[in-house]
Design an enzyme around this catalytic site. Structure first.
Site, PDB file in Angstrom:
ATOM      1  N   ASP A  16     -44.951  -0.685 -11.967  1.00  0.00           N
ATOM      2  CA  ASP A  16     -44.740  -1.542 -13.245  1.00  0.00           C
ATOM      3  C   ASP A  16     -45.934  -1.045 -14.309  1.00  0.00           C
ATOM      4  O   ASP A  16     -45.286  -1.103 -15.694  1.00  0.00           O
ATOM      5  CB  ASP A  16     -44.621  -2.989 -13.119  1.00  0.00           C
ATOM      6  CG  ASP A  16     -43.722  -3.731 -14.156  1.00  0.00           C
ATOM      7  OD1 ASP A  16     -43.319  -3.056 -14.964  1.00  0.00           O
ATOM      8  OD2 ASP A  16     -43.331  -5.025 -14.047  1.00  0.00           O
ATOM      9  N   HIS A 207     -42.555 -13.107 -11.481  1.00  0.00           N
ATOM     10  CA  HIS A 207     -43.104 -11.975 -12.108  1.00  0.00           C
ATOM     11  C   HIS A 207     -43.212 -11.998 -13.594  1.00  0.00           C
ATOM     12  O   HIS A 207     -42.193 -12.091 -14.403  1.00  0.00           O
ATOM     13  CB  HIS A 207     -41.808 -10.730 -11.833  1.00  0.00           C
ATOM     14  CG  HIS A 207     -42.333  -9.384 -12.185  1.00  0.00           C
ATOM     15  ND1 HIS A 207     -42.457  -8.379 -11.404  1.00  0.00           N
ATOM     16  CD2 HIS A 207     -42.245  -8.846 -13.328  1.00  0.00           C
ATOM     17  CE1 HIS A 207     -42.848  -7.300 -12.023  1.00  0.00           C
ATOM     18  NE2 HIS A 207     -42.565  -7.521 -13.427  1.00  0.00           N
ATOM     19  N   CYS A 240     -43.621  -2.459 -21.766  1.00  0.00           N
ATOM     20  CA  CYS A 240     -42.186  -2.207 -21.346  1.00  0.00           C
ATOM     21  C   CYS A 240     -41.172  -1.691 -22.400  1.00  0.00           C
ATOM     22  O   CYS A 240     -41.181  -1.840 -23.685  1.00  0.00           O
ATOM     23  CB  CYS A 240     -41.300  -3.490 -21.085  1.00  0.00           C
ATOM     24  SG  CYS A 240     -39.488  -3.517 -20.823  1.00  0.00           S
TER      25      CYS A 240
HETATM   26  P1  HMG Z   1     -27.729   7.705 -16.097  1.00  0.00           P
HETATM   27  O1  HMG Z   1     -28.296   8.768 -17.209  1.00  0.00           O
HETATM   28  O2  HMG Z   1     -26.734   6.843 -16.318  1.00  0.00           O
HETATM   29  O3  HMG Z   1     -27.564   8.413 -14.831  1.00  0.00           O
HETATM   30  O4  HMG Z   1     -28.945   6.807 -15.826  1.00  0.00           O
HETATM   31  P2  HMG Z   1     -26.504   9.469 -14.188  1.00  0.00           P
HETATM   32  O5  HMG Z   1     -25.918   8.972 -12.668  1.00  0.00           O
HETATM   33  O6  HMG Z   1     -25.314   9.808 -15.098  1.00  0.00           O
HETATM   34  O7  HMG Z   1     -27.470  10.817 -13.997  1.00  0.00           O
HETATM   35  C1  HMG Z   1     -28.126  11.456 -15.042  1.00  0.00           C
HETATM   36  C2  HMG Z   1     -29.248  12.367 -14.391  1.00  0.00           C
HETATM   37  O8  HMG Z   1     -30.160  11.509 -13.928  1.00  0.00           O
HETATM   38  C3  HMG Z   1     -28.843  13.310 -13.525  1.00  0.00           C
HETATM   39  O9  HMG Z   1     -29.522  14.418 -13.595  1.00  0.00           O
HETATM   40  C4  HMG Z   1     -28.811  12.563 -12.228  1.00  0.00           C
HETATM   41  O10 HMG Z   1     -28.994  13.714 -10.916  1.00  0.00           O
HETATM   42  C5  HMG Z   1     -30.323  11.951 -12.445  1.00  0.00           C
HETATM   43  P3  HMG Z   1     -28.806  15.886 -14.671  1.00  0.00           P
HETATM   44  O11 HMG Z   1     -27.675  16.214 -13.568  1.00  0.00           O
HETATM   45  O12 HMG Z   1     -28.571  15.437 -16.055  1.00  0.00           O
HETATM   46  O13 HMG Z   1     -30.149  16.564 -14.304  1.00  0.00           O
HETATM   47  N1  HMG Z   1     -30.491  10.881 -11.604  1.00  0.00           N
HETATM   48  C6  HMG Z   1     -31.755  10.677 -10.859  1.00  0.00           C
HETATM   49  N2  HMG Z   1     -32.889  11.467 -10.923  1.00  0.00           N
HETATM   50  C7  HMG Z   1     -33.742  11.117  -9.955  1.00  0.00           C
HETATM   51  N3  HMG Z   1     -33.795   9.782  -9.253  1.00  0.00           N
HETATM   52  C8  HMG Z   1     -32.702   9.122  -9.578  1.00  0.00           C
HETATM   53  C9  HMG Z   1     -31.689   9.589 -10.290  1.00  0.00           C
HETATM   54  N4  HMG Z   1     -30.457   9.103 -10.568  1.00  0.00           N
HETATM   55  C10 HMG Z   1     -29.933   9.863 -11.584  1.00  0.00           C
HETATM   56  N5  HMG Z   1     -32.611   8.022  -8.793  1.00  0.00           N
HETATM   57  C11 HMG Z   1     -30.366   5.705 -14.188  1.00  0.00           C
HETATM   58  C12 HMG Z   1     -29.051   5.704 -14.741  1.00  0.00           C
HETATM   59  C13 HMG Z   1     -30.330   4.502 -13.177  1.00  0.00           C
HETATM   60  C14 HMG Z   1     -30.550   6.810 -13.340  1.00  0.00           C
HETATM   61  C15 HMG Z   1     -31.308   5.684 -15.217  1.00  0.00           C
HETATM   62  O14 HMG Z   1     -31.068   4.750 -16.343  1.00  0.00           O
HETATM   63  C16 HMG Z   1     -32.628   5.477 -14.517  1.00  0.00           C
HETATM   64  O15 HMG Z   1     -33.267   5.938 -14.057  1.00  0.00           O
HETATM   65  N6  HMG Z   1     -33.027   4.110 -15.193  1.00  0.00           N
HETATM   66  C17 HMG Z   1     -34.493   3.673 -14.496  1.00  0.00           C
HETATM   67  C18 HMG Z   1     -35.297   3.035 -15.798  1.00  0.00           C
HETATM   68  C19 HMG Z   1     -36.377   2.217 -15.112  1.00  0.00           C
HETATM   69  O16 HMG Z   1     -37.053   2.777 -14.222  1.00  0.00           O
HETATM   70  N7  HMG Z   1     -36.851   1.238 -15.553  1.00  0.00           N
HETATM   71  C20 HMG Z   1     -38.053   0.525 -15.060  1.00  0.00           C
HETATM   72  C21 HMG Z   1     -37.903  -0.330 -14.066  1.00  0.00           C
HETATM   73  S1  HMG Z   1     -37.332  -1.813 -14.204  1.00  0.00           S
HETATM   74  C22 HMG Z   1     -38.463  -2.998 -14.570  1.00  0.00           C
HETATM   75  O17 HMG Z   1     -39.883  -2.480 -14.868  1.00  0.00           O
HETATM   76  C23 HMG Z   1     -38.403  -4.318 -14.534  1.00  0.00           C
HETATM   77  C24 HMG Z   1     -39.151  -4.961 -13.445  1.00  0.00           C
HETATM   78  O18 HMG Z   1     -40.517  -4.868 -13.223  1.00  0.00           O
HETATM   79  C25 HMG Z   1     -38.961  -6.563 -13.447  1.00  0.00           C
HETATM   80  C26 HMG Z   1     -39.252  -7.272 -14.893  1.00  0.00           C
HETATM   81  O19 HMG Z   1     -40.344  -7.201 -15.340  1.00  0.00           O
HETATM   82  O20 HMG Z   1     -38.249  -7.837 -15.341  1.00  0.00           O
HETATM   83  C27 HMG Z   1     -38.610  -4.498 -11.929  1.00  0.00           C
HETATM   84 MG    MG Z   2     -41.973  -5.666 -15.074  1.00  0.00          MG
END
Ligand code: HMG
Ligand code: MG
Length: 300
Positions: A16, A207, A240
């Protein structure tokens, strides 16, 4: 309610925290950070995520990190996964525990994972079930549990329903995220009261991000509500990208100072964590975000 005698601190700095730092660090530095934190006695160190590298380039090397990580017996190293693709990549890299994440608000869900909360459930449910079938432990996160930067205040009843849903799908614990770090103590008490109507307090983690400097106060309020698991980030790393102005998680060193001062056991060596915090802050060329960490280091 009586405060717990022992607390589990879940270190989320390497994930994070570092996911939000401007620069992506060399893998050797990340490895040393994770290994030093485990060596300090933290039983859970969230070390990376298998998300789209276009969305979060800082986590792109997570597969290599998990492949090379020297694991300490008794320490868990969960990785965050958003979908099946992430789960498969995590399995291939030898991950034994994953964390899934949903939000309590549609605005944040759209910005973070490009779909509504309802759509995210249809994606995450099967990920949890498949991970369990493959023998993994699964932790669940709910974001924006008090407020969302796009949708405003969050209804605690919605958080309670989503938490219960995550447990029903197979998570062993739900971490409630004050993603923008805006909560104050009474809101936290009300939230825990609402969620505890649906799932046992023992299954809950809190968290906190420290944007408004309320992290430690909110942890005290949560302890008094019977919660015994807290997420925190060494040196208060992070921020964030989808919540403007939000800072990192409450700093692990600050949380340890509170807990140890209250006579609560953690099994963690605060000075070792402070040293890791000082070291990583230097590597990132940023001020150390933990007051307790700075004080411990100054005292030698
Ligand atoms: P999307 O663009 O809608 O996904 O993103 P898609 O399914 O259309 O795929 C688009 C491209 O991403 C494709 O590649 C997929 O292969 C690739 P392309 O064909 O264009 O080359 N792809 C991936 N690559 C690697 N690993 C994967 C993956 N999935 C698809 N797993 C998606 C949707 C969910 C993938 C995107 O929005 C994403 O990765 N989001 C993550 C954001 C993130 O990590 N945010 C931070 C974490 S949450 C947080 O911090 C909160 C927390 O701390 C708690 C709090 O504080 O509240 C937990
Ligand atoms: Mg967080």
């Amino acid at each position: 309610m009586i405060r717990p005698a022992r607390v589990k601190v879940v270190e989320v700095g390497p994930r994070d925290g570092l996911q939000n730092e401007a620069q992506a660090l060399p893998i050797e530095i990340k490895l040393r950070l994770v290994e030093d934190l485990a060596e300090a006695g933290l039983a859970v160190v969230e070390a990376g995520s298998f998300v789209s590298p276009r969305w979060v380039p800082q986590m792109a090397a997570s597969a290599e990190l998990y492949q090379r990580l020297r694991r300490r017996p008794g320490t868990a190293y969960p990785a965050l996964v958003p979908n099946d693709k992430g789960l498969e990549a995590a399995l291939e890299a030898g991950v034994a525990e994953v964390a899934v994440f949903i939000a309590a608000s549609d605005g944040f869900s759209q910005k973070n994972i490009a779909c509504s909360v309802a759509d995210s459930l249809t994606r995450v449910g099967p990920v949890i079930r498949r991970a369990r079938e493959r023998g993994l432990l699964v932790r669940g996160y709910v974001s924006c549990v008090v407020a969302c930067p796009y949708d405003g205040a969050t209804d605690p009843a919605r958080v309670a329903d989503l938490s219960a849903w995550l447990m029903d799908q197979g998570c062993y614990e739900v971490s409630l995220g004050d993603t923008i770090g805006i909560a104050t103590a009474d809101q936290v008490r009300r939230l825990i009261g609402a969620v505890a109507q649906k799932i046992p307090r023992e299954d809950l983690a809190l968290h906190f991000h420290d944007t408004y400097g309320q992290g430690v106060a909110n942890i005290l309020a949560s302890l008094e509500e019977g919660v015994a698991v807290f997420d925190s980030s060494v040196a208060g790393l992070g921020g964030c990208p989808y919540a403007r102005g939000a800072t990192g998680n409450v700093a692990t060193e600050d949380v340890l100072h509170l807990l140890h001062g209250l006579g609560i056991e953690t099994g963690v060596d605060a000075l070792k964590v402070a040293r890791a915090g000082g070291w990583i802050s230097e590597r990132l060329n940023r001020p150390n975000g933990s007051r307790a960490g700075r004080a411990l280091l100054a005292a030698g």
